[in-house]
Design an enzyme around this catalytic site. Structure first.
Site, PDB file in Angstrom:
ATOM      1  NE  ARG A  55      -5.847 -43.442 -33.148  1.00  0.00           N
ATOM      2  CZ  ARG A  55      -5.754 -44.772 -33.206  1.00  0.00           C
ATOM      3  NH1 ARG A  55      -6.419 -45.508 -32.315  1.00  0.00           N
ATOM      4  NH2 ARG A  55      -5.030 -45.361 -34.114  1.00  0.00           N
ATOM      5  CE  LYS A  77      -3.239 -20.803 -29.465  1.00  0.00           C
ATOM      6  NZ  LYS A  77      -2.455 -19.577 -29.782  1.00  0.00           N
ATOM      7  CD  GLU A 119       1.062 -13.950 -22.049  1.00  0.00           C
ATOM      8  OE1 GLU A 119       0.117 -13.333 -22.576  1.00  0.00           O
ATOM      9  OE2 GLU A 119       1.865 -14.646 -22.695  1.00  0.00           O
ATOM     10  CE  LYS A 154      -5.585 -18.110 -23.689  1.00  0.00           C
ATOM     11  NZ  LYS A 154      -4.198 -18.566 -23.540  1.00  0.00           N
ATOM     12  CD  GLU A 164      -4.056 -18.709 -32.666  1.00  0.00           C
ATOM     13  OE1 GLU A 164      -3.108 -18.680 -33.450  1.00  0.00           O
ATOM     14  OE2 GLU A 164      -3.927 -18.837 -31.428  1.00  0.00           O
ATOM     15  NE  ARG A 168      -6.886 -19.545 -28.285  1.00  0.00           N
ATOM     16  CZ  ARG A 168      -6.964 -20.744 -27.725  1.00  0.00           C
ATOM     17  NH1 ARG A 168      -7.944 -21.561 -28.072  1.00  0.00           N
ATOM     18  NH2 ARG A 168      -6.085 -21.116 -26.814  1.00  0.00           N
ATOM     19  CG  ASN A 172      -0.974 -15.671 -31.017  1.00  0.00           C
ATOM     20  OD1 ASN A 172      -0.585 -16.360 -30.084  1.00  0.00           O
ATOM     21  ND2 ASN A 172      -1.802 -16.122 -31.936  1.00  0.00           N
ATOM     22  CG  HIS A 175       2.646 -14.328 -27.753  1.00  0.00           C
ATOM     23  ND1 HIS A 175       2.057 -13.227 -27.164  1.00  0.00           N
ATOM     24  CD2 HIS A 175       2.592 -15.323 -26.822  1.00  0.00           C
ATOM     25  CE1 HIS A 175       1.656 -13.560 -25.941  1.00  0.00           C
ATOM     26  NE2 HIS A 175       1.971 -14.815 -25.717  1.00  0.00           N
ATOM     27  CG  HIS A 179       6.843 -17.381 -29.677  1.00  0.00           C
ATOM     28  ND1 HIS A 179       5.711 -17.898 -30.275  1.00  0.00           N
ATOM     29  CD2 HIS A 179       6.562 -17.317 -28.346  1.00  0.00           C
ATOM     30  CE1 HIS A 179       4.797 -18.134 -29.353  1.00  0.00           C
ATOM     31  NE2 HIS A 179       5.288 -17.781 -28.180  1.00  0.00           N
ATOM     32  CG  HIS A 192       6.234 -17.078 -22.653  1.00  0.00           C
ATOM     33  ND1 HIS A 192       6.391 -17.089 -24.030  1.00  0.00           N
ATOM     34  CD2 HIS A 192       4.916 -16.791 -22.434  1.00  0.00           C
ATOM     35  CE1 HIS A 192       5.239 -16.824 -24.614  1.00  0.00           C
ATOM     36  NE2 HIS A 192       4.324 -16.644 -23.672  1.00  0.00           N
TER      37      HIS A 192
END
Length: 285
Positions: A55, A77, A119, A154, A164, A168, A172, A175, A179, A192
């Site tokens: 956990r 993330k 990026e 960032k 997010e 935030r 993206n 993206h 994606h 990417h």
């Protein structure tokens, strides 16, 4: 030492499942740290494994690619891809530390280095005009300076919105389209950063079509991506296929596609016809 296969195509639940028995065999407990040494794929997987084993155990990022240094290693993330889409399973897991040594970038291929520049350019568009201008004109004073400036962009955003829920989401930019490119090509064919570059051009073209961005700023951005050796057109999969893939994006809310566009933080009500037109204008074939 836990090794994982190289490449986005291996960023899967099966790979994560292979790590847990190794953690057990090494007698990791809740005070044991998982250290991610590698690029963004390694960081995403190691972070997700750390978030879920017992956990949650401590986690440290040691990124070795430019893209990981300036983007994926910062912000917490973590996760893996499903065949239907990128990063659909994951968790927020903030690292205890991010250790960046720009000297390791000497080992990168040219393509991997350029992917990281995508990026950095995105960060320049969103929050650091000087960074954008440096890349557009004479370049940064040093590689360390370039990485530090991009990371600061960032960090400011993540500190304000770690989960997010608001600002935030602007990180993206490009993206959702990007994606879709990665998923549509089966992962691994485009890096990417390459997909983000083409996806950002699509987002800016859509912004232009909606009257939120002028032609000159769109042209400057396209020119900078080209100067960095990055693609500015996506693969010709057809707008319908893009829309199908984008409908599975994490940022879809109440059945509506939420796109990050310039002059609009997040838009949920962009006409589908305009999105398709922007895609078709920015794709091969």
């Amino acid at each position: 030492l836990c090794l994982v296969p190289e490449g986005e195509q291996h960023k899967t639940l099966d790979t994560i499942a292979s790590l847990y028995p190794q953690f057990v065999a090494a007698h990791l407990d809740r005070s044991s740290a998982v250290v991610a040494l590698g690029g963004g794929v390694v960081g995403d997987m190691a972070g997700f494994a750390a978030a879920t084993y017992l956990r949650g155990v401590p986690f440290v990022q040691v990124p070795t690619s430019l893209l990981a240094m300036v983007d994926s290693s910062v912000g917490g993330k973590t996760g893996v891809d499903l065949p239907q889409g990128k990063n659909l399973v994951g968790a927020f897991k903030q690292p205890r530390a991010v250790i960046i040594d720009p000297s390791v970038l000497a080992s990168l291929s040219g393509a991997e280095f350029r992917a990281g520049l995508a990026e950095i350019i995105k960060h320049g568009i969103l929050g650091h005009a000087d960074l954008f201008c440096q890349l557009e004109e004479h370049g940064p004073t040093s590689l360390a300076h370039l990485v530090a400036d991009a990371v600061r962009v960032k960090v400011r955003v993540v500190e304000e919105d770690p989960f997010e829920q608001g600002r935030r989401a602007t990180l993206n930019l490009g993206h959702t389209f990007g994606h879709a490119i990665e998923a549509g090509l089966g992962y691994g064919e485009w890096l990417h950063g390459e997909a983000v570059a083409a996806g950002t051009v699509m987002a800016l073209e859509l912004s232009r079509r909606l009257g939120w961005l002028n032609e000159a700023d769109l042209a400057r951005t396209v020119s900078l991506f080209k100067r960095a050796g990055l693609p500015v057109q996506g693969p010709g999969m057809g707008a319908a296929r893009y829309m199908e893939l984008m409908a599975l994006d994490k940022k879809v809310a109440a059945g509506k596609l939420r796109l990050i566009l310039l002059e609009a933080m997040v838009s949920a009500d962009v006409p589908e016809s305009e999105v398709c037109a922007a895609i078709e204008a920015c794709c091969h074939g």
